[in-house]
Write an enzyme that holds these catalytic residues in place. Structure first.
Site: not given
Ligand code: SAH
Length: 447
Positions: A157, A281, A309, A405, A71
């Site tokens: 990307c 997600q 949540y 997370c 990249c």
């Protein structure tokens, strides 16, 4: 050691931000984009009392983990942490981080399962938010450099689908042709702030959103026509109004320019509606595996499940067919509206959703005499407040499934839950975000 010294350094450890760590005279030296096993000559940039920072001057002996980055903007763009090492090496670092955080912060002594690799390492993201800048007549669309608000131009990307590149190119031409005023966050002037794109992994449906500091977008028909001509799979084109001087990307109000105000996707054989402001997600294929694991740990058959949540209700709804009842709690109104519709879309009538703060709703449910057998929590990175953990423990559920997370806040919360009578009996890291410094964990706690 002092600034501008050139030193030899062996890299022995690596952080989740992709910095290798070595030691000189027992002082830790951090070197971005280096790898465990590298023997380096480094240029010392800064020396503090507890650590130092350096950049690579020369690689004397490369680590066996090293690969060539594919990249052009790595590591400048601040998105990926690990394009310079193999995916296997990245997985080892992530698994180790979860294990170490649980052990050190949480004082939890269990065998953490092997990390579950993502089904795809590139093009797995279904969402992107691109900031823009116009400087000296040069338009940049891309990502903020790490810890900065400087836009690094990046139209392609590898973590995103190729269709996103096409959308950016349409925006580019339309902006330049129509002299669209790009937002400047320092001066709080200008119109177009962000380009926000979402795609349904299974359905292929795309939502394009222009975030603007205003109420109207000039030449909007021309933009819509150009987008749809290139990509008929675009099902929704939306304006999001954000006139605040803030670094929060999205405002509260959306105006639909074309199609519906949402897209749909499929997850675990269920259909989900996703509005622009609702959480979904970003790696849907890996989310299915995560949800399957959560279901296995929750063992919801015949049980009342409280899903705190809950976003658009995804986790609870995947358990609703076997559970007795599902109650979801979520603070964003649009997500709660989506969750209710998602239950209907899938013919589920034993699920209800509450729009409230998780802690407040849990307290209220407790007062109303609701007794969940299983509780799922999937909080944002900062984890749960002590209040929420206390109320969860007061419910005295058989099982608590914690999806996180950030394994540091997971470990902190598990340490608190231990004092409230709940211990971690299983933990599996899931790599939801390949090549970046983030890792998800699902843990089971029982009494
Ligand atoms: N479980 C969902 C969403 C997880 S993301 C899924 O897998 O898709 C975390 C969610 O928590 C977000 O939807 C966010 O809006 C919500 N949230 C953040 N703070 C909250 C709070 N204090 N109370 C309830 N929900 C909250």
């Amino acid at each position: 050691m002092k600034k501008n010294d050139i030193c030899t350094l062996n890299i022995t450890d690596c952080t989740l931000s992709g910095s290798g760590v070595g030691h000189i005279d027992s002082l830790a030296v951090f070197v971005p984009a280096s790898a465990v096993g590298d023997e380096l000559q480094v240029h010392i940039l800064k020396v503090k009392s507890n650590c130092a920072f350096a950049k690579i001057h020369k690689i004397i002996n490369p680590s066996p983990d090293r690969i060539d980055s594919d990249c052009p903007v790595f590591p400048k763009c601040g998105g990926c942490a690990f394009r310079h090492i193999s995916y296997e090496a990245e997985l080892r670092i992530k698994e180790n981080q979860v294990r170490e955080n649980l052990r050190r912060i949480g004082k939890i002594d269990i065998d953490v399962d092997s990390i579950q690799p993502s089904p795809s390492v590139n093009a797995y993201r279904n969402k992107a938010q691109y900031p823009l800048s116009m400087q000296g007549g040069k338009l940049s669309i891309g990502f903020y450099a790490e810890r900065s608000h400087r836009v690094i131009d990046c139209r392609r990307c590898q973590l995103q689908s190729d269709e996103f590149t096409v959308i950016l190119s349409v925006f580019n031409d339309w902006i330049l042709k129509n002299k669209i005023f790009i937002y400047d966050e320092v001066k709080h002037k200008g119109l177009l702030r962000h380009i926000y794109i979402r795609k349904g992994e299974k359905t292929g449906e795309i939502l394009v959103c222009a975030v603007i500091n205003g109420e109207k977008l000039p030449h909007q028909e021309e933009l819509c026509d150009a987008l749809l001509k290139k990509l008929p799979q675009i099902k929704s084109i939306v304006l999001n109004i954000n006139k605040e001087k803030t670094n929060v990307i999205l405002g509260k109000k959306c105006i639909t320019l074309y199609g519906r105000e949402y897209i749909e996707d499929e997850l675990c054989s269920l259909r989900f509606r996703i509005s622009p402001l609702s959480f979904y997600q970003v790696n849907a294929l890996q989310a299915e595996r995560l949800y399957n694991k959560a279901k296995e740990l929750a063992d919801p058959k015949g049980k009342t499940v409280l899903d705190l949540y809950c976003g658009t209700g995804t986790i609870g709804l995947t358990m609703a067919k076997t559970a007795k009842k599902v109650i979801g709690v979520e603070i964003i109104p649009d997500a709660v509206r989506d969750a209710k519709i998602n239950a209907e879309l899938n013919g589920i009538n034993n699920a209800e959703f509450i729009c409230a703060d998780a802690g407040e709703a849990a307290k209220q449910l407790k007062e109303n005499g609701i007794k969940p057998d299983v509780i799922i929590v999937d909080p944002p990175r900062k984890g749960c407040s002590e209040d929420v953990l206390q109320t969860i423990a007061d419910f005295s559920p058989e099982r608590l499934v914690y999806i996180s997370c950030d394994s540091a806040t997971l470990a902190r919360d598990c340490a608190i839950l231990k004092t409230l009578g709940y211990t971690v009996t299983a933990a599996t890291p899931f790599d939801m975000f390949p090549r970046t410094g983030h890792v998800e964990t699902v843990a089971l706690l029982t009494k």
